[in-house]
Design a protein around this motif. Structure first.
Motif, PDB file in Angstrom:
ATOM      1  N   SER A 382       5.290  10.489  -7.640  1.00  0.00           N
ATOM      2  CA  SER A 382       4.594  10.235  -6.602  1.00  0.00           C
ATOM      3  C   SER A 382       3.641   9.682  -7.081  1.00  0.00           C
ATOM      4  O   SER A 382       2.843   9.293  -6.478  1.00  0.00           O
ATOM      5  CB  SER A 382       5.646  10.820  -5.735  1.00  0.00           C
ATOM      6  N   ALA A 383       2.526  11.384  -7.144  1.00  0.00           N
ATOM      7  CA  ALA A 383       1.105  10.533  -7.307  1.00  0.00           C
ATOM      8  C   ALA A 383       0.493   9.291  -8.669  1.00  0.00           C
ATOM      9  O   ALA A 383      -0.462   9.028  -7.512  1.00  0.00           O
ATOM     10  CB  ALA A 383       0.234  11.871  -8.354  1.00  0.00           C
ATOM     11  N   LEU A 384       1.488   9.578  -9.420  1.00  0.00           N
ATOM     12  CA  LEU A 384       0.978   8.159 -10.393  1.00  0.00           C
ATOM     13  C   LEU A 384       0.854   7.060  -9.481  1.00  0.00           C
ATOM     14  O   LEU A 384       0.573   6.485  -9.361  1.00  0.00           O
ATOM     15  CB  LEU A 384       1.938   8.233 -11.336  1.00  0.00           C
ATOM     16  N   THR A 385       2.531   6.695  -8.469  1.00  0.00           N
ATOM     17  CA  THR A 385       2.222   5.783  -7.291  1.00  0.00           C
ATOM     18  C   THR A 385       1.140   5.234  -6.881  1.00  0.00           C
ATOM     19  O   THR A 385       0.817   3.889  -6.470  1.00  0.00           O
ATOM     20  CB  THR A 385       4.044   5.705  -7.500  1.00  0.00           C
ATOM     21  N   LEU A 386       1.099   6.744  -6.200  1.00  0.00           N
ATOM     22  CA  LEU A 386      -0.135   6.174  -5.504  1.00  0.00           C
ATOM     23  C   LEU A 386      -1.358   5.872  -5.884  1.00  0.00           C
ATOM     24  O   LEU A 386      -2.155   4.862  -5.503  1.00  0.00           O
ATOM     25  CB  LEU A 386      -0.308   7.254  -4.579  1.00  0.00           C
ATOM     26  N   GLU A 387      -1.792   7.035  -7.452  1.00  0.00           N
ATOM     27  CA  GLU A 387      -2.888   6.195  -7.922  1.00  0.00           C
ATOM     28  C   GLU A 387      -2.962   5.156  -8.672  1.00  0.00           C
ATOM     29  O   GLU A 387      -4.087   4.130  -8.778  1.00  0.00           O
ATOM     30  CB  GLU A 387      -2.911   7.136  -8.735  1.00  0.00           C
ATOM     31  N   MET A 388      -1.686   4.207  -9.157  1.00  0.00           N
ATOM     32  CA  MET A 388      -1.830   2.877  -8.623  1.00  0.00           C
ATOM     33  C   MET A 388      -1.534   2.239  -8.438  1.00  0.00           C
ATOM     34  O   MET A 388      -0.904   0.596  -8.782  1.00  0.00           O
ATOM     35  CB  MET A 388      -0.456   2.632 -10.315  1.00  0.00           C
ATOM     36  N   SER A 389      -1.782   2.768  -6.419  1.00  0.00           N
ATOM     37  CA  SER A 389      -1.487   1.018  -5.623  1.00  0.00           C
ATOM     38  C   SER A 389      -2.738   0.915  -5.440  1.00  0.00           C
ATOM     39  O   SER A 389      -3.206   1.723  -4.429  1.00  0.00           O
ATOM     40  CB  SER A 389      -0.289   2.097  -4.689  1.00  0.00           C
ATOM     41  N   ALA A 390      -3.132  -0.352  -4.640  1.00  0.00           N
ATOM     42  CA  ALA A 390      -4.068  -1.215  -4.087  1.00  0.00           C
ATOM     43  C   ALA A 390      -3.261  -0.942  -2.585  1.00  0.00           C
ATOM     44  O   ALA A 390      -2.175  -0.294  -2.554  1.00  0.00           O
ATOM     45  CB  ALA A 390      -4.345  -2.348  -4.373  1.00  0.00           C
ATOM     46  N   PRO A 391      -4.648  -0.771  -2.008  1.00  0.00           N
ATOM     47  CA  PRO A 391      -4.236  -0.678  -0.098  1.00  0.00           C
ATOM     48  C   PRO A 391      -3.034  -1.569  -0.131  1.00  0.00           C
ATOM     49  O   PRO A 391      -2.008  -0.865   1.080  1.00  0.00           O
ATOM     50  CB  PRO A 391      -5.352  -0.905   0.592  1.00  0.00           C
ATOM     51  N   GLU A 392      -2.898  -3.000  -0.710  1.00  0.00           N
ATOM     52  CA  GLU A 392      -2.336  -3.258   0.124  1.00  0.00           C
ATOM     53  C   GLU A 392      -0.686  -3.982  -0.017  1.00  0.00           C
ATOM     54  O   GLU A 392      -0.171  -4.716   0.309  1.00  0.00           O
ATOM     55  CB  GLU A 392      -3.062  -5.475   0.438  1.00  0.00           C
ATOM     56  N   ASN A 393      -0.510  -2.732  -1.414  1.00  0.00           N
ATOM     57  CA  ASN A 393       0.889  -2.800  -2.064  1.00  0.00           C
ATOM     58  C   ASN A 393       1.580  -1.389  -1.323  1.00  0.00           C
ATOM     59  O   ASN A 393       2.569  -1.333  -2.612  1.00  0.00           O
ATOM     60  CB  ASN A 393       1.011  -3.709  -3.043  1.00  0.00           C
ATOM     61  N   GLN A 394       1.045  -0.484  -0.938  1.00  0.00           N
ATOM     62  CA  GLN A 394       1.057   0.968  -1.150  1.00  0.00           C
ATOM     63  C   GLN A 394       2.887   0.977  -0.271  1.00  0.00           C
ATOM     64  O   GLN A 394       3.268   1.528  -0.757  1.00  0.00           O
ATOM     65  CB  GLN A 394       0.249   1.533  -0.179  1.00  0.00           C
ATOM     66  N   GLY A 395       2.691   0.115   0.588  1.00  0.00           N
ATOM     67  CA  GLY A 395       4.004   0.331   1.414  1.00  0.00           C
ATOM     68  C   GLY A 395       4.714  -0.008   0.307  1.00  0.00           C
ATOM     69  O   GLY A 395       6.213   0.699   0.646  1.00  0.00           O
ATOM     70  N   PHE A 396       4.432  -1.240  -0.121  1.00  0.00           N
ATOM     71  CA  PHE A 396       5.874  -1.880  -0.875  1.00  0.00           C
ATOM     72  C   PHE A 396       5.896  -0.933  -2.208  1.00  0.00           C
ATOM     73  O   PHE A 396       7.246  -0.710  -2.635  1.00  0.00           O
ATOM     74  CB  PHE A 396       5.389  -3.333  -1.316  1.00  0.00           C
ATOM     75  N   ASN A 397       5.068  -0.312  -2.550  1.00  0.00           N
ATOM     76  CA  ASN A 397       5.165   0.761  -4.033  1.00  0.00           C
ATOM     77  C   ASN A 397       5.970   1.836  -3.287  1.00  0.00           C
ATOM     78  O   ASN A 397       7.007   2.247  -3.994  1.00  0.00           O
ATOM     79  CB  ASN A 397       3.646   0.754  -4.031  1.00  0.00           C
ATOM     80  N   SER A 398       5.992   1.786  -1.998  1.00  0.00           N
ATOM     81  CA  SER A 398       6.162   3.638  -2.308  1.00  0.00           C
ATOM     82  C   SER A 398       8.238   3.167  -1.087  1.00  0.00           C
ATOM     83  O   SER A 398       9.063   4.133  -2.105  1.00  0.00           O
ATOM     84  CB  SER A 398       6.037   4.216  -0.456  1.00  0.00           C
ATOM     85  N   SER A 399       8.375   1.707  -1.322  1.00  0.00           N
ATOM     86  CA  SER A 399       9.514   1.371  -0.895  1.00  0.00           C
ATOM     87  C   SER A 399      10.399   1.476  -2.185  1.00  0.00           C
ATOM     88  O   SER A 399      11.408   2.340  -2.456  1.00  0.00           O
ATOM     89  CB  SER A 399       9.536   0.315  -0.020  1.00  0.00           C
ATOM     90  N   ALA A 400       9.556   0.425  -2.621  1.00  0.00           N
ATOM     91  CA  ALA A 400      10.527   1.099  -4.637  1.00  0.00           C
ATOM     92  C   ALA A 400      10.393   1.508  -4.829  1.00  0.00           C
ATOM     93  O   ALA A 400      11.272   2.545  -5.960  1.00  0.00           O
ATOM     94  CB  ALA A 400       9.180   0.037  -5.409  1.00  0.00           C
ATOM     95  N   MET A 401       9.838   2.773  -5.151  1.00  0.00           N
ATOM     96  CA  MET A 401      10.006   4.303  -5.588  1.00  0.00           C
ATOM     97  C   MET A 401      11.563   4.932  -4.855  1.00  0.00           C
ATOM     98  O   MET A 401      11.784   5.579  -5.818  1.00  0.00           O
ATOM     99  CB  MET A 401       8.550   5.531  -4.977  1.00  0.00           C
ATOM    100  N   THR A 402      11.022   4.958  -3.092  1.00  0.00           N
ATOM    101  CA  THR A 402      12.583   5.595  -3.275  1.00  0.00           C
ATOM    102  C   THR A 402      13.892   4.603  -3.425  1.00  0.00           C
ATOM    103  O   THR A 402      14.767   5.711  -3.763  1.00  0.00           O
ATOM    104  CB  THR A 402      12.648   5.471  -1.757  1.00  0.00           C
ATOM    105  N   VAL A 403      13.483   3.284  -3.626  1.00  0.00           N
ATOM    106  CA  VAL A 403      14.979   2.268  -3.802  1.00  0.00           C
ATOM    107  C   VAL A 403      15.073   2.707  -5.323  1.00  0.00           C
ATOM    108  O   VAL A 403      16.489   2.768  -5.429  1.00  0.00           O
ATOM    109  CB  VAL A 403      14.288   1.008  -4.266  1.00  0.00           C
TER     110      VAL A 403
END
Length: 456
Positions: A382-403
């Motif tokens: 989860s931490a790595l996902t946030l670190e590697m996400s730009a503000p404009e794709n945080q929502g998509f990447n967070s959703s992708a992590m759950t998926v």
């Protein structure tokens, strides 16, 4: 689904989440998360009894894979709906579906009806979590977000500790039916606590936001493919071919829900999500058969079988706490690598114990090791996902992590279901299930070296 908060910076707000303005919504929201988590863990404990009572061995895996698959649809729909109209309508709809699923499953006269109820539960629980995230964003000030998400995390830990044991005891004293029906009487009061804070949030979305029909369509196709895999794998003749086709369709469909390069293990964020999904697949693909093995082969009670899952949950919680306190002293990349190795060791130990008919304690120890691995690697992905996400794709990447979590587990459970039913008469299905889970977990450990971003 778990919520990891160790990487979120904390602040000292002027008021707390249990202050007068936020008390009831905090209690109610955490209660909803608690009940969703309790139901997920409780069903794992009681499903062997359900399967025996309803003669449903053929659909055993589908009872677990189904809710995970339909949950992906619920997440996609609720997220898009909340963006357009605010979180109130999707929250109410999700809770309604969850309750309907509980009632249908609790009153089910056959395994087919119970599985249908589980589908509704998955849709509701997936949408519920997404809607609650949006509620948090709209109701709580930013400085309180770490505290409320910590509350959500705690609401998952407690059911991990008591859920399996309580469900086993309820099954022994009354009936497995009450593991489903009893939760209905708790969901309604929890929702009523949240209602006052939702006033004024209706229509707070952006109506100009388009419906993401493409993404929604891919989520439906992925779910349908996973469900089809459970149903066609044991058909005579064409079954294996149809099952392989279902796997291919599922993987093609899920590509649209994940960052580019995920299925190719591209270095960095794509590999982070792939490793997370594979680790979850290996862990949960084996975990749902642990109580089954203990009740079927070792003839232990549902309560004792539930204790095996409690041991894994305790280890998960303890490892997550340790890695959180270590902070930067333990790099996220190293934590993921160590965690995936521990998951492999735990699943392989369960496999060896099954082959050798080892004592129950060996299986319990195996699941403690596997749980510790998940507790170590899950927060850091989860931490790595946030670190590697730009503000404009945080929502998509967070959703992708759950998926990745839900889809990986659902697909693994679908495949283990095919293996279990296919070998029920010809061989040892438990050995086949644990061997497959071990291979998946090993893939996660091997690919964990690619979670670090490429050095520029």
């Amino acid at each position: 689904m778990t919520i990891d908060t160790d990487a979120v910076p904390t602040a000292k707000p002027a008021t707390g989440i249990l202050s007068g303005a936020y008390l009831w919504i905090t209690v109610g929201a955490c209660a909803l998360v608690f009940l969703g988590a309790f139901e997920s863990l409780a069903v794992t404990t009681v499903m062997p009894a359900v399967s025996a009572d309803l003669d449903g061995e053929r659909l055993y895996a589908l009872a677990f894979a189904g809710p995970l698959a339909t949950g992906v649809i619920g997440m996609a729909v609720a997220g898009n709906w909340a963006d357009r109209r605010g979180p109130v309508a999707p929250l109410y709809a999700s809770v309604g579906l969850f309750v309907i699923g509980l009632i249908v499953a609790g009153l089910a006269p056959s395994m087919e009806v119970l599985v249908a109820g589980r589908f509704a539960q998955g849709l509701g629980n997936g949408g519920l979590m997404v809607a609650l995230y949006v509620v948090v964003a709209r109701v709580y000030p930013r400085e309180l977000h770490p505290a409320i998400f910590a509350g959500f995390a705690a609401a998952w830990v407690v059911p991990s500790l008591v859920g399996p044991t309580v469900a086993g005891a309820v099954t022994e004293i009354w009936s497995w039916h009450w593991v489903f029906l009893g939760v209905v009487f708790l969901v309604v009061p929890a929702l009523l606590m949240v209602v006052p804070a939702l006033r004024g949030l209706s229509g707070e979305g952006d109506a100009t936001t388009p419906w993401a029909f493409g993404r929604l369509g891919w989520s439906v196709l992925a779910a349908v493919a996973v469900l089809a895999l459970n149903l066609v794998g044991d058909l005579p003749g064409a079954g294996p071919v149809l099952a392989a086709a279902a796997v291919v369709v599922a993987l093609v469909a899920v590509r649209a829900l994940l960052p580019k390069g995920t299925l190719r293990a591209q270095r960095g964020l794509p590999s982070v999500l792939l490793v997370r999904g594979l680790a979850a697949a290996g862990f949960f693909g084996a975990q749902v058969y642990i109580p089954y093995l203990l009740t079927e082969r070792y003839e232990v009670s549902p309560t004792v079988a539930g204790l095996s899952l409690t041991g894994g949950a305790l280890a998960w919680s303890a490892a997550a706490t340790v890695q959180g306190r270590m902070g930067a002293r333990l790099s996220s990349v190293l934590a993921v690598r160590i965690g995936t190795v521990l998951v492999v060791v735990g699943v392989v130990l369960a496999l060896v114990a099954t082959v050798l008919a080892a004592p129950v304690v060996v299986i319990i120890v195996a699941w403690i090791v596997a749980g510790a691995g998940m507790g170590l690697m899950s927060p850091r992905t989860s931490a790595l996902t946030l670190e590697m996400s730009a503000p404009e794709n945080q929502g998509f990447n967070s959703s992708a992590m759950t998926v990745a979590d839900s889809f990986g587990s659902a697909l693994a459970l679908a495949i283990t279901g095919v293996l279990f039913t296919g070998l029920a008469a010809a061989g040892d299905p438990f050995i086949a299930v644990f061997a497959f889970a071990a291979i998946i977990a090993l893939a996660a450990a091997v690919l964990a070296v690619r979670v670090a971003p490429r050095e520029s």
